[in-house]
Design a protein around this motif. Structure first.
Motif, mmCIF file in Angstrom:
data_model
loop_
_atom_site.group_PDB
_atom_site.id
_atom_site.type_symbol
_atom_site.label_atom_id
_atom_site.label_comp_id
_atom_site.label_asym_id
_atom_site.label_seq_id
_atom_site.Cartn_x
_atom_site.Cartn_y
_atom_site.Cartn_z
ATOM 1 N N ARG A 78 0.740 -1.304 0.070
ATOM 2 C CA ARG A 78 -0.094 0.143 -0.065
ATOM 3 C C ARG A 78 0.933 1.275 0.112
ATOM 4 O O ARG A 78 2.062 1.172 0.500
ATOM 5 C CB ARG A 78 -1.120 0.137 1.137
ATOM 6 C CG ARG A 78 -0.246 0.098 2.635
ATOM 7 C CD ARG A 78 -1.218 -0.460 3.707
ATOM 8 N NE ARG A 78 -1.814 -1.734 3.970
ATOM 9 C CZ ARG A 78 -2.333 -2.243 4.807
ATOM 10 N NH1 ARG A 78 -2.427 -1.714 5.920
ATOM 11 N NH2 ARG A 78 -2.884 -3.544 4.771
ATOM 12 N N GLU A 79 0.182 2.282 -0.463
ATOM 13 C CA GLU A 79 0.948 3.591 -0.361
ATOM 14 C C GLU A 79 1.679 4.185 0.819
ATOM 15 O O GLU A 79 3.001 4.381 0.834
ATOM 16 C CB GLU A 79 0.343 4.654 -0.979
ATOM 17 C CG GLU A 79 1.009 5.808 -1.285
ATOM 18 C CD GLU A 79 0.601 6.482 -2.721
ATOM 19 O OE1 GLU A 79 0.824 7.706 -2.918
ATOM 20 O OE2 GLU A 79 -0.080 5.697 -3.572
ATOM 21 N N ASP A 80 1.291 3.882 1.988
ATOM 22 C CA ASP A 80 1.500 4.331 3.343
ATOM 23 C C ASP A 80 1.582 2.994 4.060
ATOM 24 O O ASP A 80 0.448 2.589 4.716
ATOM 25 C CB ASP A 80 0.499 5.589 3.604
ATOM 26 C CG ASP A 80 1.185 6.054 5.233
ATOM 27 O OD1 ASP A 80 2.500 5.900 5.377
ATOM 28 O OD2 ASP A 80 0.224 6.487 6.196
ATOM 29 N N THR A 81 2.773 2.520 4.391
ATOM 30 C CA THR A 81 2.977 1.525 5.052
ATOM 31 C C THR A 81 3.937 1.271 6.111
ATOM 32 O O THR A 81 4.927 2.352 5.965
ATOM 33 C CB THR A 81 3.324 0.089 3.974
ATOM 34 O OG1 THR A 81 3.261 -0.904 4.971
ATOM 35 C CG2 THR A 81 4.644 0.237 3.466
ATOM 36 N N TRP A 82 3.749 0.776 7.288
ATOM 37 C CA TRP A 82 4.973 0.506 8.352
ATOM 38 C C TRP A 82 5.498 -0.510 8.129
ATOM 39 O O TRP A 82 6.292 -0.982 8.955
ATOM 40 C CB TRP A 82 3.903 0.857 9.836
ATOM 41 C CG TRP A 82 3.072 -0.228 9.916
ATOM 42 C CD1 TRP A 82 1.834 0.014 9.526
ATOM 43 C CD2 TRP A 82 3.373 -1.593 10.484
ATOM 44 N NE1 TRP A 82 1.113 -1.442 9.809
ATOM 45 C CE2 TRP A 82 2.042 -2.247 10.553
ATOM 46 C CE3 TRP A 82 4.296 -2.272 10.885
ATOM 47 C CZ2 TRP A 82 1.806 -3.523 10.892
ATOM 48 C CZ3 TRP A 82 3.964 -3.327 11.231
ATOM 49 C CH2 TRP A 82 2.926 -4.192 11.317
ATOM 50 N N ILE A 83 5.302 -1.395 7.286
ATOM 51 C CA ILE A 83 5.808 -2.694 6.943
ATOM 52 C C ILE A 83 6.897 -2.765 5.905
ATOM 53 O O ILE A 83 6.810 -2.929 4.823
ATOM 54 C CB ILE A 83 4.789 -3.770 6.690
ATOM 55 C CG1 ILE A 83 3.546 -3.751 7.631
ATOM 56 C CG2 ILE A 83 5.375 -5.223 6.465
ATOM 57 C CD1 ILE A 83 2.369 -4.689 6.994
ATOM 58 N N SER A 84 8.129 -2.539 6.634
ATOM 59 C CA SER A 84 9.255 -2.275 5.483
ATOM 60 C C SER A 84 9.767 -3.820 5.207
ATOM 61 O O SER A 84 9.610 -4.606 5.859
ATOM 62 C CB SER A 84 10.246 -1.482 6.398
ATOM 63 O OG SER A 84 10.955 -2.237 7.357
#
Length: 193
Positions: A78-84
């Motif tokens: 997704r565009e904005d994610t915290w899953i690097s």
């Protein structure tokens, strides 16, 4: 923060109320322990009739831990994610150790939704979900609820409250209350799979 987190550090962090999130797809990882904390009082949650109808209509079936990597990658897509990428690698290792789990929603055999999280003792820490078909992530969530109930889990952590989790039934509680519930839950002998 340093992106090198060991599995032992991660498990310990969960046990004391912390979890990691990256700033972005390529960002640094930081520890979070929100106050208030969002949880699902899952023993009171029941699958809505409209969702039951959607499950039948879409021919949804469910699997557990069959496609962990595909699920976490879909959650990060997704565009904005915290899953690097570092987070994905960390949770794949946690999955191999038997702590991280995925629920997959399938329609006619194809992966169309799902979620993943971490199980320690009688606590399940929901991390993320995704959907490619209407209701597919919601269906995975209710499958998870029934699984946790049948295995006598006592805590389902939602971490932060957002509109989606609130619609699913999440509520916020003070951090002190959460930590008390957490310390009791992690001492229980429960098995997710």
């Amino acid at each position: 923060m340093n992106d090198t987190i060991t599995i032992d550090e991660l498990i310990y962090a969960y046990k004391i109320g912390f979890f990691p999130m990256a700033e972005s797809k390529d960002g640094d990882i930081y520890w979070h322990s929100p106050d208030p904390r969002a949880i699902f009082p899952f023993t009171a949650l029941k699958i809505p009739r409209s969702l039951r109808q959607s499950i039948r209509k879409n021919n949804f079936t469910f699997t557990v831990n069959n496609d962990f990597t595909k699920v976490i990658e879909a959650c990060s897509d997704r565009e904005d994610t915290w899953i690097s990428e570092n987070v994905i690698e960390l949770y794949r290792d946690l999955h191999k150790q038997g702590y991280a789990h995925s629920v997959e929603t399938r329609s006619n055999g194809k992966l169309v939704g799902g979620l993943y999280g971490v199980a320690i003792g009688g606590a399940f820490f929901g991390e993320s979900m995704f959907m490619k078909t209407t209701d597919s992530s919601k269906a995975a969530f209710y499958f998870l609820i029934e699984r946790l109930k049948s295995r006598r889990f006592v805590l389902l952590d939602s971490q932060y409250l957002n509109r989606h989790t609130e619609n699913l039934g999440a509520v916020e509680i003070p951090k002190g209350l959460y930590l008390g519930m957490l310390s009791e839950a992690i001492e229980l002998r429960r098995k997710f799979d």
